[in-house]
Design a protein around this motif. Structure first.
Motif, PDB file in Angstrom:
ATOM      1  N   ARG A 179      72.881 -60.550   5.295  1.00  0.00           N
ATOM      2  CA  ARG A 179      73.707 -61.619   5.862  1.00  0.00           C
ATOM      3  C   ARG A 179      74.906 -61.927   4.985  1.00  0.00           C
ATOM      4  N   ARG A 180      74.665 -61.934   3.678  1.00  0.00           N
ATOM      5  CA  ARG A 180      75.718 -62.318   2.740  1.00  0.00           C
ATOM      6  C   ARG A 180      76.592 -61.141   2.335  1.00  0.00           C
ATOM      7  N   LYS A 181      76.194 -59.930   2.779  1.00  0.00           N
ATOM      8  CA  LYS A 181      76.907 -58.711   2.378  1.00  0.00           C
ATOM      9  C   LYS A 181      76.984 -58.610   0.852  1.00  0.00           C
ATOM     10  N   SER A 182      75.847 -58.882   0.213  1.00  0.00           N
ATOM     11  CA  SER A 182      75.770 -58.846  -1.246  1.00  0.00           C
ATOM     12  C   SER A 182      74.819 -57.727  -1.675  1.00  0.00           C
ATOM     13  N   SER A 183      74.773 -57.465  -2.964  1.00  0.00           N
ATOM     14  CA  SER A 183      73.919 -56.401  -3.494  1.00  0.00           C
ATOM     15  C   SER A 183      72.548 -56.954  -3.862  1.00  0.00           C
ATOM     16  N   LEU A 184      71.629 -56.037  -4.028  1.00  0.00           N
ATOM     17  CA  LEU A 184      70.256 -56.368  -4.410  1.00  0.00           C
ATOM     18  C   LEU A 184      69.689 -55.170  -5.148  1.00  0.00           C
ATOM     19  N   CYS A 185      68.968 -55.413  -6.222  1.00  0.00           N
ATOM     20  CA  CYS A 185      68.465 -54.328  -7.055  1.00  0.00           C
ATOM     21  C   CYS A 185      66.938 -54.351  -7.098  1.00  0.00           C
ATOM     22  N   LEU A 186      66.333 -53.198  -6.962  1.00  0.00           N
ATOM     23  CA  LEU A 186      64.880 -53.042  -7.043  1.00  0.00           C
ATOM     24  C   LEU A 186      64.521 -52.229  -8.276  1.00  0.00           C
ATOM     25  N   LEU A 187      63.600 -52.742  -9.074  1.00  0.00           N
ATOM     26  CA  LEU A 187      63.039 -52.023 -10.215  1.00  0.00           C
ATOM     27  C   LEU A 187      61.563 -51.772  -9.965  1.00  0.00           C
ATOM     28  N   LEU A 188      61.147 -50.525 -10.060  1.00  0.00           N
ATOM     29  CA  LEU A 188      59.723 -50.188 -10.069  1.00  0.00           C
ATOM     30  C   LEU A 188      59.365 -49.762 -11.491  1.00  0.00           C
ATOM     31  N   CYS A 189      58.288 -50.328 -12.028  1.00  0.00           N
ATOM     32  CA  CYS A 189      57.905 -50.123 -13.426  1.00  0.00           C
ATOM     33  C   CYS A 189      56.463 -49.654 -13.498  1.00  0.00           C
ATOM     34  N   ASP A 190      56.180 -48.785 -14.444  1.00  0.00           N
ATOM     35  CA  ASP A 190      54.836 -48.237 -14.588  1.00  0.00           C
ATOM     36  C   ASP A 190      54.481 -48.135 -16.072  1.00  0.00           C
ATOM     37  N   VAL A 191      53.302 -48.646 -16.438  1.00  0.00           N
ATOM     38  CA  VAL A 191      52.844 -48.546 -17.827  1.00  0.00           C
ATOM     39  C   VAL A 191      52.500 -47.087 -18.113  1.00  0.00           C
ATOM     40  N   ASP A 192      53.105 -46.508 -19.134  1.00  0.00           N
ATOM     41  CA  ASP A 192      52.929 -45.091 -19.438  1.00  0.00           C
ATOM     42  C   ASP A 192      51.503 -44.802 -19.915  1.00  0.00           C
ATOM     43  N   SER A 193      50.965 -43.685 -19.422  1.00  0.00           N
ATOM     44  CA  SER A 193      49.656 -43.179 -19.879  1.00  0.00           C
ATOM     45  C   SER A 193      48.565 -44.245 -19.803  1.00  0.00           C
ATOM     46  N   PHE A 194      48.588 -45.029 -18.756  1.00  0.00           N
ATOM     47  CA  PHE A 194      47.652 -46.149 -18.670  1.00  0.00           C
ATOM     48  C   PHE A 194      46.206 -45.668 -18.499  1.00  0.00           C
ATOM     49  N   LYS A 195      46.013 -44.562 -17.799  1.00  0.00           N
ATOM     50  CA  LYS A 195      44.659 -44.042 -17.650  1.00  0.00           C
ATOM     51  C   LYS A 195      44.058 -43.711 -19.020  1.00  0.00           C
ATOM     52  N   GLU A 234      51.357 -50.626 -11.898  1.00  0.00           N
ATOM     53  CA  GLU A 234      52.726 -50.588 -11.387  1.00  0.00           C
ATOM     54  C   GLU A 234      53.216 -52.001 -11.073  1.00  0.00           C
ATOM     55  N   PHE A 235      54.468 -52.267 -11.416  1.00  0.00           N
ATOM     56  CA  PHE A 235      55.087 -53.563 -11.187  1.00  0.00           C
ATOM     57  C   PHE A 235      56.406 -53.372 -10.462  1.00  0.00           C
ATOM     58  N   ALA A 236      56.873 -54.436  -9.824  1.00  0.00           N
ATOM     59  CA  ALA A 236      58.155 -54.382  -9.103  1.00  0.00           C
ATOM     60  C   ALA A 236      58.932 -55.659  -9.370  1.00  0.00           C
ATOM     61  N   ILE A 237      60.245 -55.519  -9.464  1.00  0.00           N
ATOM     62  CA  ILE A 237      61.130 -56.665  -9.635  1.00  0.00           C
ATOM     63  C   ILE A 237      62.296 -56.514  -8.666  1.00  0.00           C
ATOM     64  N   VAL A 238      62.588 -57.580  -7.921  1.00  0.00           N
ATOM     65  CA  VAL A 238      63.744 -57.594  -7.027  1.00  0.00           C
ATOM     66  C   VAL A 238      64.741 -58.610  -7.568  1.00  0.00           C
TER      67      VAL A 238
END
Length: 337
Positions: A179-195, A234-238
């Protein structure tokens, strides 16, 4: 996550930084009335929390007609401000600015008053109206967040927004960006070698790591950002109103802070790292599924390139990687758009 109280605090602070006001208040519409949800200054305690008929006083009229009142920002003490029995004795400058959603519906009003006459010049009034517009957006977002929270939205282990609430919140924020014609950023994050962490130190220790990483993300992100546990490690940030540069800066701050953390296990320090993938609306995709898929592929490349790093989808597009490499991903399946 942004709450209403935080939005109110930020609004009052922004006004006081700009104007030598003797009184500042925020009113919110509640069905057929308006309530003073925040008031600071002379006699503020008499108004804090009070409810008034919806269209009474200048505050009600400003919300009804969605127009800043009084017209020249002057007040002579003869017109009720909040209700018929409430006058602002001693004040000579007054502005009541409606707080409106982007589609024009009134949410409430911002009232600013001062004893000094002639305070609100045209330029100052215009600046305050811009601030009021930003306040309205934050309040609207905060209300959306509170609605989300009513749905069992919290991940039990980390305290972050859970997957279901993330999907809904992402929809709301993406719709607003369109609606606002603005940007939005998505970050997907993963803890390395968690297993390996779980296998070596046990699942209770793995849970401790997830809680620590989650707390670091929440503390580092802005109040208006949506921070969620996407699933497993896994985590996500918008990030609203954020382009790739802003998303990368936040991601790097989080990654570096996680890298510097130490988790104690039987008296020994254990360190962990984080890999991140990034995509941006509208440059990298225009719907939720595409943005998640491309952030996931960027995250996969961060893992392939040695972990503990951030990779943006735009980098992969510029590098023109072979199709097989571009199709990699970490999520079991991309959620529907």
């Amino acid at each position: 996550m942004l709450g209403l109280e935080t939005a109110f605090d930020a609004a009052i602070k922004a006004v006081r930084a700009l104007v030598p006001a003797d009184f500042v208040a925020i009113s919110m519409i509640e069905e057929d009335s308006h309530r003073t949800v925040r008031a600071e200054g002379v006699s503020a305690e008499k108004l804090q929390g009070r409810t008034f008929p919806l269209h009474q006083g200048l505050v009600g009229q400003a919300m009804k007609f969605r127009s800043t009142l009084p017209d020249r920002g002057e007040y002579r003490g003869s017109i009720p401000v909040f209700c018929s029995d409430h006058l602002f004795n001693g004040y000579r400058s007054l502005l009541i600015i409606p707080l409106q959603r982007e589609e024009g519906e009134a949410l409430g009003a911002l009232t600013v008053a001062a004893r000094k006459p002639g305070l609100f010049t045209r330029s100052l009034r215009e600046i305050l109206e811009v601030i009021a517009g930003q306040v309205a957006i934050k309040i609207d977002l905060a209300q959306s967040h509170e609605q989300i929270n009513k749905l069992a939205t919290t991940d039990g282990l980390t305290g972050l927004t859970n997957h279901r609430a993330f999907q809904h919140g992402f929809d709301v924020m993406l719709s607003r960006a369109r609606r606002r014609k603005s940007s939005l950023c998505l970050l997907l994050c993963d803890v390395d070698s968690f297993k390996g962490i779980n296998d070596t130190f046990g699942h209770p220790f793995g849970d401790k790591v997830l809680r620590g990483v989650a707390a670091t993300m929440a503390d580092t992100a802005r109040l208006v950002d949506l921070v969620a546990r996407y699933g497993g490690e896994e985590f996500a940030i918008v990030l609203e109103d954020s382009e790739e540069g802003g998303g990368r800066q936040l991601g790097e701050r989080i990654r570096q802070r996680v890298e510097s953390m130490e988790f104690l296990h039987e008296g020994e320090a254990v360190t962990v790292s984080l890999s991140l993938g990034l995509s941006v609306f509208p440059d990298d995709g225009r719907d939720k599924g595409e943005l998640i898929s491309r952030a996931d592929k960027a995250l996969y490349q961060a893992k392939c390139r040695g972990r503990n790093r951030s990779v943006a989808w735009s980098e992969l597009a510029r590098e023109n990687l072979p199709r097989k490499e571009m199709e990699g991903g970490l999520l079991p399946q991309s959620p529907p758009a």
